[in-house]
Design a protein around this motif. Structure first.
Motif, short mmCIF file in Angstrom:
data_model
loop_
_atom_site.label_atom_id
_atom_site.label_comp_id
_atom_site.label_asym_id
_atom_site.label_seq_id
_atom_site.Cartn_x
_atom_site.Cartn_y
_atom_site.Cartn_z
N TYR A 277 -9.62 4.18 -33.97
CA TYR A 277 -9.14 5.79 -33.73
C TYR A 277 -9.72 6.75 -34.71
O TYR A 277 -10.14 6.51 -35.56
N PRO A 278 -9.32 7.80 -34.11
CA PRO A 278 -10.15 9.14 -34.88
C PRO A 278 -9.11 9.88 -36.04
O PRO A 278 -8.11 9.16 -36.33
N VAL B 99 -5.52 6.59 -40.16
CA VAL B 99 -7.04 6.77 -40.46
C VAL B 99 -7.59 8.02 -41.41
O VAL B 99 -8.20 7.79 -42.16
N GLY B 100 -6.86 8.92 -40.99
CA GLY B 100 -7.23 10.11 -41.89
C GLY B 100 -6.80 9.70 -43.28
O GLY B 100 -7.43 10.53 -44.13
N GLY C 99 -16.94 4.10 -40.10
CA GLY C 99 -17.16 3.59 -38.52
C GLY C 99 -16.08 3.73 -37.92
O GLY C 99 -15.49 2.83 -37.52
N ILE C 100 -15.46 5.00 -37.95
CA ILE C 100 -14.24 5.24 -37.31
C ILE C 100 -14.19 5.82 -35.80
O ILE C 100 -15.36 6.06 -35.45
N SER C 101 -13.15 6.24 -35.33
CA SER C 101 -13.16 6.74 -33.93
C SER C 101 -13.99 5.86 -32.91
O SER C 101 -14.57 6.48 -31.92
N GLY C 102 -13.66 4.74 -33.01
CA GLY C 102 -14.35 4.10 -32.03
C GLY C 102 -15.73 3.61 -31.96
O GLY C 102 -16.41 3.16 -31.07
N GLN C 103 -16.28 4.08 -33.23
CA GLN C 103 -18.03 4.06 -33.28
C GLN C 103 -18.33 2.57 -33.20
O GLN C 103 -19.15 2.25 -32.63
N ILE C 104 -17.54 1.68 -33.89
CA ILE C 104 -18.03 0.49 -33.96
C ILE C 104 -17.08 -0.59 -33.21
O ILE C 104 -17.45 -1.35 -32.67
N VAL C 105 -15.74 -0.21 -33.12
CA VAL C 105 -14.91 -0.93 -32.43
C VAL C 105 -13.90 -0.15 -31.58
O VAL C 105 -13.60 1.01 -32.29
#
Ligand code: NA
Ligand code: NA
Lengths: 335, 445, 202
Positions: free
Chosen positions: A13-14, A20-21, A48-54
């Motif tokens: 999630y972003p 996450v925030g 590695g947030i916002s779906g970059q890695i998972v």
């Protein structure tokens, strides 16, 4: 000298997602500050947030396999893998105090070793802290609802774990997610939806569904901040301590953001779409709670069967809620 | 190694391996595997990356649209409806030079109202338009380029997967974004037609064999009975798919199934489908689906590897320290999207870049609906650019004419990518293009 | 000392194995293709029930999610077999014609990479399907609809194994090519490309 440690934090999630925030804005600086006191270690964070890695729902296996060093697991999505966190979903109409829900979940984790054992032994990760997801679910609808009878036969959208709540009062439940909600509500795929205030505001769901029926369904725990076990074992004790101690910053900030988001979401809905909230009467709330199957008992029995202390956890949970004078509509552990 | 270094080295390796002929998904997976192994110094984590991408990337209801929309596309063409759409557009444009190309563009714009994924448009029109254009003596390169270029309309004109995903990331309303896509979609359709006209009149040699261009000009106007017979099934299909979405019968995802079912009924009604043919269609759907999903999974491995390398975080830090003006930031944003578009898939680009820039742009109080449309157009340019251009790959894998190479398609699509860039600049300078309709809708409140 | 099998017998056995493998690939492709049609019918039925009778089917979301992965992995080997996995074969096709040894060595390397990656995915996926099986993991929600997670995890392992074998068979063909023998597999795309190039160069 100062040693630099690379850590990759993962989430699907972003940053607008509260959990996450608050990880990026509160937790990481808190860890940095704790370590700066001695100056022995410095963490080089890879966000590695916002779906970059998972992708969303991929966090559990991401931390398990070491693709991410630490991450926020959405326990609400993994009722099959970590069912003990589900107790808040099985005890609706109990509490809308998300700080208390977070604290109580932590208490359960501390009291019952089964929580940690599952993470350690089955999923190769160390849980640092849990926190709440939702302060209070409400029923948002296109037409005003003032009576439970109006829900009968109504098409109501809800996420899977919330679905039993509306099925019990005769709604035609449609399983859904936030992605489809605006469109589905606008077009009448469903006429109402179970959602929280921040979600209703952020996704403008109150545009197609401006009426909210608040029966204090209550909030739920949703997240656990975990570290990969191999990574954890390789970290110096000082760093472990900093990672553990800073979780309070994460939890506090998340709770603050959820509550602030609820206020903001409702204000936006009222201002832009003329939202009206109808508070359920005590009788209505009790009637709704009573219509539900014994969710808590069913859950506890299932856990017992799996060799986990279901009944004890349910009782401890409700005891804590009673001790804090929560607006409990149904004593889930006494059925 | 820094994220930037890994990014650059991996791009060079990717270009080389794809060019010498290794299967594209294998290239992406291999580079990701080696990359993570080097970064983490642990082969187990590299293996995990492969597995987690393979297991998790497409296990989502949203990806159901791929087999279903592909199936619909193939059934539509089996029933002869795609060809009909094309015939109608083509007949209307018969007196225009390059009319077949324009017909492809316009038929695509209409079809875009049914589909939410460009890959589906590319599949359908590769089967319908390309043979027709070749029959009339158009050049292969131009024919496939037109199909590739106009397929991007599929995700600009609503419904659109990309707009939905943007709405999710930015927490904007899907409805507003859909409406905002219409203006730029129509503008892009118009500009594509102008491009074709310029090519047909100015550089006819690029478009067709000498003398071929004017062949269809003596065609008769379609009799109204035939026109009706060819129009009504399409109207019904559009009603079923789009009307179904807006009338509240189902979600965009489910529309794929409903549309496929209706196309199936039409194929039955027109006696165009036998059990054997249906089977061929299903196997073909399976092949296209597997090809695409495999690519999407491999592309996801690569973008996850970049995430692990820390490239996006480094990028975010650099941008954060730049202290740039709003215009500079927007230009930088679009440039980054277009560069990323050459190597990774649309959805991954949005997931990486949008949250980053939402933070950076927050002080400027931008209209997120406009920002979303800018994002989607910029990201869609990547569908047409080498080395990884999904629309182009889809056309290649659907194409029956195997003598048209991947390079031919990329070259043919290049003018269309440039026109997209032009429209993108217009949309950036004139936010009214996407926002006029949204404001109109907002004024009705 | 055990009696030595004559070479022809070994080749015979390998040939039978290969035919069995081809048959498995064909069947799994057929299952997946049929599944797509069933999926379409299922969703249409769900829409109809929800709209006409106000009573949606439960679990369609989960079924679609599971199906996508399963359909994909059951299709992959056949998709490779018929030459439909994306590649840029212009240069490779030309090299195969002009300098067959170089082309075949390149081919061996390409396909070896495919085999290696599939082995890696199977190594990663094997414990995960067992974990899902023994842990009783499921998709969906208790009290609404649940379905075990292990079948799709197993499909991934099976599909990648088949794809790995298919890549291996391509290596065999490249080795045959090195010795001037015709390929047993038909990599259609390359074949057609090669034919087209031969055509233009004649
Ligand atoms: Na569209
Ligand atoms: Na590209």
């Amino acid at each position: 000298g100062e040693e630099t440690i690379n850590l990759t934090a993962i989430s699907g999630y972003p940053p607008p997602a509260t959990w996450v925030g608050s990880l990026v804005d509160a937790y990481m600086p808190a860890v940095d500050a704790a370590l700066a006191k001695t100056g022995n270690y410095k963490i080089n964070w890879n966000k590695g947030i916002s779906g970059q890695i998972v992708k969303p729902r991929g966090e559990l296996e991401g931390v398990e396999t070491g693709i991410g060093d630490l991450g926020v697991i959405v326990t609400a999505f993994h009722a099959d893998k970590v069912p003990l966190y589900d107790v808040s979903f099985k005890t609706p109409f109990t509490s809308d105090d998300i700080a208390l829900i977070s604290r109580t979940t932590q208490k359960m984790v501390d009291t019952f070793p089964q929580y940690n054992q599952t993470w350690l032994n089955e999923f190769n990760q160390v849980p640092l802290a849990p926190t709440g997801a939702v302060d209070n679910y409400m029923l948002w609808s296109a037409k005003p609802i003032s009576d439970l009878g109006q829900v009968k036969g109504l098409k109501v959208g809800a996420a899977g774990p919330n679905l039993p709540w509306v099925l019990a009062i005769g709604a035609a439940g449609v399983q859904t997610n936030l992605a489809d909600a605006y469109n589905s509500l606008s077009t009448g795929i469903y006429e109402a939806m179970i959602v929280w205030r921040q979600g209703a505001g952020a996704f403008k769901l109150c545009e197609p569904a401006p009426f909210a029926f608040d029966a204090t369904l209550g909030g739920v725990n949703g997240f656990s901040l975990n570290v990969n076990r191999d990574v954890w074992d390789s970290l110096p004790e000082e760093v472990q301590k900093a990672l553990q101690a800073s979780t309070s910053a994460w939890v506090e900030e998340n709770v603050k953001r959820v509550n602030g988001g609820a206020k903001w979401g409702l204000a936006r809905c009222e201002k832009e779409f003329g939202t009206k909230v109808t508070k359920a009467s005590t009788a209505q709330r009790n009637a709704w709670a009573k219509a539900l199957p014994p969710l808590g008992k069913q859950w506890a029995e299932q856990r017992n069967k799996a060799g986990q202390p279901g009944t004890e956890i349910l009782k401890a949970w409700m005891d804590e809620m009673r001790a804090n004078n929560q607006p409990i509509a149904r004593q889930w552990d006494r059925e | 190694m820094t994220g930037f270094e890994i990014g650059i080295i991996s791009i060079i390796a990717m270009l080389l391996l794809i060019y010498i002929g290794m299967h594209v998904p294998v290239v992406l997976a291999l580079i990701s595997f080696v990359g993570v192994w080097i970064i983490k110094g642990n082969v187990k984590i590299a293996i995990s990356l492969l597995w987690i991408s393979a297991a998790k990337t497409v296990a989502d209801f949203l990806f159901g649209v791929i087999p279903l929309f592909v199936l619909m596309g193939l059934l539509v063409s089996t029933a002869g409806m795609g060809r009909d759409t094309y015939d109608i557009a083509q007949n209307a444009l018969r007196r225009v030079r390059g009319g077949l190309g324009m017909a492809t563009v316009i038929a695509n714009a209409i079809f875009a109202a049914i589909t939410g994924v460009s890959i589906a448009s590319a599949t359908v029109f590769t089967r319908i338009s390309v043979p027709e254009m070749l029959r009339y003596g158009y050049k292969g390169r131009f024919a496939v380029g037109t199909v590739a270029g106009s397929s991007v309309l599929g995700m600009l004109i609503p419904p659109s997967i990309l707009l939905i995903i943007f709405a999710l990331i930015a927490e904007e309303s899907v409805g507003d974004l859909f409406i905002a896509g219409i203006g730029p979609g129509v503008l892009l359709t118009f500009c594509f037609c102008v491009l074709i006209a310029i090519m047909a009149y100015g550089f006819p040699g690029v478009v067709a064999e000498p003398g071929a261009l004017d062949q269809h000009m003596d065609q008769k106007k379609m009799p109204s009975g035939e026109l009706f017979a060819k129009t009504y099934p399409i109207v019904i299909l559009v009603l079923v798919v789009l009307g179904g979405i807006y009338a509240g019968l189902y979600t965009p995802t489910e529309a794929g199934a409903a549309g496929a079912f209706v196309a199936f009924l039409f194929a039955l009604m027109r006696k165009q489908i036998t059990p054997r043919k249906l089977w061929d269609v299903l196997v073909e759907t399976g092949h296209i689906t597997a090809t695409l999903l495999f690519l999407i999974i491999a592309a996801s491995m690569y973008s996850r590897m970049l995430g692990i390398s820390g490239l996006p975080t480094e990028l975010g830090n650099v941008i954060g320290e730049m202290n740039a003006s709003f215009a500079q930031l927007m230009i930088l944003y679009v440039v980054i999207l277009i560069i990323l578009g050459t190597i990774i898939d649309s959805v991954s680009i949005m997931l990486i870049a949008v949250p980053l820039f939402l933070v950076v742009l927050a002080p400027f109080n931008i209209d997120l609906v406009w920002f979303g449309v800018v994002t989607v157009i910029a990201v869609e340019i990547g569908l047409l650019t080498p080395p990884l251009g999904l629309a182009v790959y889809v056309i290649k894998s659907t194409l029956v004419q195997k003598d048209i190479s991947l390079a031919d398609i990329f070259i043919g699509a290049a003018p269309f990518a440039l026109v997209m860039l032009f429209v993108l600049i217009l949309v950036m300078i004139f936010p009214e293009i996407p926002l006029a309709l949204v404001d109109l809708k907002r004024s009705f409140r | 000392m055990a009696p030595r099998l004559p070479l022809s017998a070994i080749i015979g056995i390998l040939d039978v194995l290969r035919r069995v493998f081809d048959w498995i690939v064909l069947v799994s492709n057929a299952v997946a293709s049929g599944w797509i049609f069933i999926l379409m019918l299922l969703i249409t039925l769900d829409i109809t029930l929800r709209f006409v009778f106000n009573s949606p089917l439960s679990g369609v979301t989960e079924i679609v999610e599971i199906s996508i992965v399963t359909i994909l992995y059951l299709q992959l080997a056949h998709t490779l077999k018929v030459g439909r996995i994306t590649r840029s074969d212009a240069l490779y096709g030309r090299v195969l014609i002009k300098w067959p040894p170089i082309g075949n060595i390149l081919g061996i390397l390409f396909h070896l990479a495919g085999v290696g990656l599939m082995v890696a995915i199977v190594i990663g996926g094997w414990p995960k399907w067992l974990q899902a099986y023994h842990g009783g993991h499921f998709v969906g929600n208790t009290g609404v609809f649940t379905f075990p997670e292990w079948p799709q995890r197993l499909a991934l392992v099976v599909g990648c194994t088949l794809l790995g074998i298919q890549f291996f068979l391509a290596i065999v063909d490249n080795i045959r090519g090195l010795f001037g023998r015709a390929p047993l597999e038909h990599e259609e795309a390359v074949d057609v490309e090669v034919a087209a190039i031969e055509e233009t160069e004649r």
